[in-house]
Design an enzyme around this catalytic site. Sequence first.
Site, mmCIF file in Angstrom:
data_model
loop_
_atom_site.group_PDB
_atom_site.id
_atom_site.type_symbol
_atom_site.label_atom_id
_atom_site.label_comp_id
_atom_site.label_asym_id
_atom_site.label_seq_id
_atom_site.Cartn_x
_atom_site.Cartn_y
_atom_site.Cartn_z
ATOM 1 N N ASP A 1 0.863 -1.166 0.000
ATOM 2 C CA ASP A 1 0.000 0.000 0.000
ATOM 3 C C ASP A 1 0.913 1.234 0.000
ATOM 4 O O ASP A 1 2.138 1.125 0.142
ATOM 5 C CB ASP A 1 -0.971 -0.010 1.176
HETATM 6 C C1 BGC Z 1 -4.981 3.175 0.043
HETATM 7 C C2 BGC Z 1 -5.099 2.158 -1.063
HETATM 8 C C3 BGC Z 1 -4.937 2.839 -2.392
HETATM 9 C C4 BGC Z 1 -3.581 3.520 -2.418
HETATM 10 C C5 BGC Z 1 -3.245 4.177 -3.740
HETATM 11 C C6 BGC Z 1 -3.740 4.038 -0.091
HETATM 12 O O1 BGC Z 1 -3.762 5.105 0.785
HETATM 13 O O2 BGC Z 1 -4.984 2.501 1.282
HETATM 14 O O3 BGC Z 1 -6.332 1.490 -0.963
HETATM 15 O O4 BGC Z 1 -5.078 1.921 -3.434
HETATM 16 O O5 BGC Z 1 -3.576 4.514 -1.405
HETATM 17 O O6 BGC Z 1 -3.937 5.339 -3.939
#
Ligand code: BGC
Length: 745
Positions: free
Chosen positions: A281
Site C-alpha cells: 500500500d
Molecule cells: C490506500 C489504497 C490505495 C492507495 C493508492 C492508499 O492510501 O490505502 O487502498 O489503493 O492509497 O492510492
Amino acid sequence: MKLYKIAYKSLIAAAMMCAAGTVHAAGDDTEARIENLLSQMTLQEKVGQLNQLSGYGYHQAMVDAVRGGAVGSLLNEVNPEVVNALQREAVENSRLHIPLIFARDVIHGFKTIFPIPVGQSATWNPSLVEEGSRVAAAEASSAGVRWTFSPMVDIARDARWGRLAEGYGEDPYLTTVMGLAAVRGYQGDDLSKPGTMAACVKHFCGYGASEGGRDYNTTWIPEPLLRDVYLPPFKAGAEAGAATFMCSFNDINGVPSSGNAFLLRDVLRGEWGWDGLLVSDWNSIGEMVAHGYAADKRHAAALGANAGVDVDMEAHAYSDNLVSLVENGTVPVSVIDDMVRNVLRLKFRLGLFDNPYVDMATANRFYEPASLDAARRTAEESAVLLTNNGVLPLKNVKKIFVTGPMADAKHDQNGTWCFDMEKDRTVTPLEALREMYGADNVIYMPGLAYSRDRDTSHFDDAVAAAKAADVILYFGGEEAVLSGEAHSRADISLPGAQTAYLRALKAAGRPLVTVVIAGRPITLPEEKELSDAILFMFHPGTMGGPALANVLSGKAVPGGKLPISFPRMVGQVPMYYAHKNTGRPTFEMTLIDDIPLEAGQTSTGCTSYWLDAGLDPLFPFGYGLSYTTFEYGVPELSATEIGTDGSLTVSCTVTNTGSVTATDVAQLYVRDPVASLARPVKELKGFEKLSLAPGESRTVTFTLAADDLAFHNLRGERVVEPGDFHLWVDNSSACTKQPITFKVK
Ligand code: BGC
C-alpha cells in the site's frame, strides 16, 4: 433475472474456469519471454521494475526515470496523451524497452460513478457488480489506466470504520461473491483485450478488523478467525486469477502486513499457489518504521522484499536500498528475480509488450448511455427500505416538499474515491424529482446546507413551506468525506443538526419520508420514530437521483438488503449477525428504564445484552422491505443425513403475497450447534435473488455440501465435524422461523 444459489465450491470452480483464459492469455511462451528479459537485466533495472511512483504529467525528472529503467509502474496519470508520451519513453527510449503499467484507484467507476462498493453489495446482485466493474474498466482503460486498485474485500464489522464504504460488508460469503464479480468485470476473460484492467484484491489482510474502527489501527486475529472470516474472499480472488493483490497498512498480531512472510509467502504463494503481482500500500513499506517493526527504511525494504512484497508503492524504500541490500547479501538476488518475474508476468498478461499505447481514436470514451443506465439500475437495486407505514410508494401527491443537505449534493452523493468524477454529470434527487413531477410541483428548501451543518436558523421557514406540500421528502445522511480512508467516526448518528431538523419537520404535520444517503450504517433510532418511512442508500453515484425518484415513486420497487448490520447505537459495535451465542444467550431482557429502584444485582437475569440497547441491531444483516410482501415456506431437504464428503439440496417456496411485481433475496443460513470450537449462531451459505409477480410462487433450490460447513480448528486444520446442523431459508438474517435439522455422519 439471473439467479444466484451458489455453494462456495461451485462458485470458486466457476470463477477459475472463467479466469483460465486470463492467466494464459499472454501465451504459453510467456515464462520463456520473462526469463529471456530477466537474463538481460542489470540489478538496477530489476529494482527499477519494483518501483512504483505517483506521476502527474510529462516532465524531465519522470522522463529520466523512465528512460533509465528506474520505474516500473505509475499511478495517478489519467491523461491518455501523457500516458502515451511516457510509454513511448519506456518502450522506445529505455534500454530493454519494457513498457510501464499505469494504475489508478478506480473503485466504483471512473467517470460514470456507480454506488460505493458497500452499496453495490446491498443489491445482492453480483451481475450488477460485474457490469459496473466492466464499465469502469472500459472507461478507465480508454484513458490509459490498465490496473485498478480494486476490489477491496476486507470484512467490516465495525460501522465506525470509514473504509467499509469500499468493501462489501460484514459477511465472508457475500463479500466473496461480490469480490469475484468485480474481478470478472475488470479483467474479463482475457486481460490482454482492450477495455480490461488488472484487478487488485486488497487489503491483504485483516484491515477491517482495526481496533475500535480507527483507520490503520492494530488488529489481533486468531488463526481460526483469520482463515474462516478474513481470508476466504482473498483466497477466492487468488484462485480466480485476480492479477494483483495489495497488502494492508495494519499490523496483524503484531506483524505489519508489508513484512508478513506468513501471509504473503506461506499462505498467498505457498498454500494458494498464486503467481500474480503483490504491491504494497502507499508507503506501507516505509511505515513499518512507525509501526515499530523496522529500524529504518533500509531495514523496512529488506523486510518487505524478503516477506514477498513485489512492488513498493511510493516509499522509495526499494529504489534507495535494494541494490546494496542484494550486494551485502541481506536480500538474495533470487528473491529479487522472483519479484521482477511477477511484474513482467503482469505486463505480458496485459498485452503491453504488443500493445503498449492508448488508441487515441477511441480514447476517453465516457458516459455511454448503457453505462449510465447500468449505474441507475445498480443504484435502484441498492436502495434498502428500512421502514414504511404505507406512505411509500408516493401516491396521489401533487406538491412535494424536498429538503435536506443531500437533496442536491452533486459532489457528495458520489461518495469516497472518485478522483475522476465530474460533478456536473451527477443527477441529484432534486433534479430527478423536478423532472418526474414537474418543477412547479416541487418546493425545495435545503434547511441545512451540508450534512454537518448545525445552523438551525432556516428550520422555521422550511417547516412553514412544508405545510404547503402533500409529503415531505427529507434527504440527509453523510457527505462523501465522512467515510473512506482515514475517515472513521466515533459517533455514527446523522451529523450536524439533522435529527433536530427532522423533529422540526415532523411538527409540520405532513407525511415525512426520510432518505438517508451515507457511506456507512447510521444509527437511526429516533429517526425511525419520527419518519413515516426510511429509505437508505449508500452513496449512489452519478445516477443516484433518478434511481431514488424511481424508487420513491414506485416506478422501481426497492429490493436491496443490508450487507452489514445497522446498530441501534454505536456502543453496540462491533456488531454482526454471525456472532457467537455466549454461555448466556438472551431471550428476555429488562431494559434500563424498567429496572426497579434499588433492584438486586441479579435482577436483569444475568444474560448477555446491553441495558440501554438490548441485544439486536436496529436493522439486521440481510434485511430490507419491499412494496410487496413475501411468504417463505418450510425448507425441504433432499436428505436429512449426509456424509462428510456428501451434499444435499435445500428447496424452499417463496410467494409474492402482495400486489406488485418485486424482487426478494432468499438467504440460506446454517448453524453448527455443537462443535469443537463454538460456532457462530448463523452463517450465510447461499442466496438467490428472484423476481415474482403478485401471487406468484417459485421454489428456490440451494446445493449445500458438507464441505461448506467446514471450519478451522485451533491447530489450523480445516475440518467438517459430524453432528446435527440447523438450517433456515428466509429473507433476512433474523430468521424468525424454527430451523430445520440435518445430520452430517
Ligand atoms: C490506500 C489504497 C490505495 C492507495 C493508492 C492508499 O492510501 O490505502 O487502498 O489503493 O492509497 O492510492
